[in-house]
Design an enzyme around this catalytic site. Structure first.
Site, PDB file in Angstrom:
ATOM      1  N   ASP A  11      -1.250  -7.163   2.109  1.00 35.97           N
ATOM      2  CA  ASP A  11      -2.634  -7.590   1.936  1.00 35.97           C
ATOM      3  C   ASP A  11      -2.592  -8.743   0.922  1.00 35.97           C
ATOM      4  O   ASP A  11      -1.581  -8.939   0.232  1.00 35.97           O
ATOM      5  CB  ASP A  11      -3.468  -6.413   1.416  1.00 35.97           C
ATOM      6  CG  ASP A  11      -4.897  -6.814   1.111  1.00 35.97           C
ATOM      7  OD1 ASP A  11      -5.522  -7.506   1.945  1.00 35.97           O
ATOM      8  OD2 ASP A  11      -5.395  -6.455   0.015  1.00 35.97           O
ATOM      9  N   ASP A  13      -5.836 -10.340  -1.082  1.00 35.62           N
ATOM     10  CA  ASP A  13      -6.777 -10.243  -2.208  1.00 35.62           C
ATOM     11  C   ASP A  13      -6.539  -8.948  -2.987  1.00 35.62           C
ATOM     12  O   ASP A  13      -6.688  -7.859  -2.448  1.00 35.62           O
ATOM     13  CB  ASP A  13      -8.221 -10.267  -1.694  1.00 35.62           C
ATOM     14  CG  ASP A  13      -8.528 -11.536  -0.899  1.00 35.62           C
ATOM     15  OD1 ASP A  13      -8.190 -12.627  -1.363  1.00 35.62           O
ATOM     16  OD2 ASP A  13      -9.107 -11.408   0.198  1.00 35.62           O
TER      17      ASP A  13
HETATM   18  C1  G6P Z   1     -10.587  -9.311   2.099  1.00 37.05           C
HETATM   19  C2  G6P Z   1     -11.291  -8.983   0.805  1.00 37.05           C
HETATM   20  C3  G6P Z   1     -12.751  -8.722   1.040  1.00 37.05           C
HETATM   21  C4  G6P Z   1     -13.372  -9.845   1.845  1.00 37.05           C
HETATM   22  C5  G6P Z   1     -12.659  -9.960   3.182  1.00 37.05           C
HETATM   23  C6  G6P Z   1     -13.216 -11.079   4.049  1.00 37.05           C
HETATM   24  O1  G6P Z   1     -10.352  -8.156   2.795  1.00 37.05           O
HETATM   25  O2  G6P Z   1     -10.704  -7.845   0.212  1.00 37.05           O
HETATM   26  O3  G6P Z   1     -13.385  -8.597  -0.206  1.00 37.05           O
HETATM   27  O4  G6P Z   1     -14.749  -9.607   2.070  1.00 37.05           O
HETATM   28  O5  G6P Z   1     -11.294 -10.231   2.921  1.00 37.05           O
HETATM   29  O6  G6P Z   1     -12.955 -12.308   3.437  1.00 37.05           O
HETATM   30  P1  G6P Z   1     -13.501 -13.701   3.940  1.00 37.05           P
HETATM   31  O7  G6P Z   1     -12.735 -14.688   3.115  1.00 37.05           O
HETATM   32  O8  G6P Z   1     -13.191 -13.797   5.406  1.00 37.05           O
HETATM   33  O9  G6P Z   1     -14.963 -13.728   3.678  1.00 37.05           O
HETATM   34 MG    MG Z   2      -7.190  -6.388  -0.962  1.00 38.63          MG
END
Ligand code: G6P
Ligand code: MG
Length: 216
Positions: A11, A13
């Site tokens: 993953d 973030d």
């Molecule tokens: C990751 C993060 C989320 C975020 C998602 C979508 O999973 O943990 O917090 O909302 O990605 O991200 P994006 O950049 O597509 O909005």
């Molecule tokens: Mg994450």
């Protein structure tokens, strides 16, 4: 050497980069503008969750319903805030030990792939300078269902041509751990054991990840 695991699916973030904090800052700004309550505790439910599903959670206590067109505009606004932040990101935003973890995987001959729900992941990977250490980046936009469904981890495993059960998966979110579990990976939760109870193993942060310790 016979190796149980042939690939590591990461993953992004909150695992490799401190960008979970940046997502939170962008959602918090939107919530403040809408006059909605939003705190770190509620944010925990957004981690690993797609942009539109995150917005639905943010709006669940809103005093009025929002139309699809309004929701689309709000999601675009949040993404603008987030992109403004990550445009300025440098490799300094990598979490301690992240680059070393990727390098350790490569040194062991393990494939590496990204399994992030974020459509901004390719941009962020580029800004962080770790593209050359990734064999494959799964396209969040192409996943039929977001985490906790297994799609993105299945796509990442397929991208490096390794069966999911021969992949280690690292995620910091409850939804991500469930996703990787459903895909059939051996799941290493990165963070709080209470939040990530479904994981096969828990490490406090990426600096504690030693890929060698999972191999035969
Ligand atoms: C990751 C993060 C989320 C975020 C998602 C979508 O999973 O943990 O917090 O909302 O990605 O991200 P994006 O950049 O597509 O909005
Ligand atoms: Mg994450």
């Amino acid at each position: 050497m016979s190796q149980t695991y042939k690939a590591v699916l990461f993953d992004l973030d909150g695992v490799l980069a401190d960008s979970a904090r940046e997502h939170y800052a962008a959602w918090k700004r939107l919530a403040d503008e809408l006059g909605l309550a939003f705190d770190e505790q509620k944010n925990e439910r957004l981690k690993g969750v797609s942009r539109m599903a995150s917005l639905d959670i943010l709006l669940e206590d809103a005093p009025r319903p929002y139309s699809d067109a309004e929701k689309h505009a709000l999601a675009t606004r949040k993404n603008g805030y987030y992109q403004a932040i990550i445009q300025k990101v440098t490799p300094d935003a990598l979490l301690p030990g992240a680059r070393q973890a990727l390098e350790a995987c490569k040194a062991l001959g393990l494939k590496t792939a990204l399994a992030s729900a974020s459509r901004n992941a390719p941009l962020l990977i580029d800004r962080l300078g770790i593209g050359p250490l990734m064999d494959f980046i799964a396209d969040a936009g192409a996943a039929k269902q977001s985490k906790p469904a297994p799609d993105i981890f299945l796509m990442a495993a397929k991208g490096v041509a390794v069966p999911p059960e021969r992949c280690l998966a690292l995620d910091d979110a409850a939804a991500g751990v469930l996703s990787a579990k459903a895909a059939g990976c051996y799941v290493v939760g990165v963070g709080d054991a209470d939040i990530l109870a479904a994981a096969n193993a828990i490490i406090p942060d990426i600096a504690a990840f030693d890929p060698k310790s999972y191999l035969d």
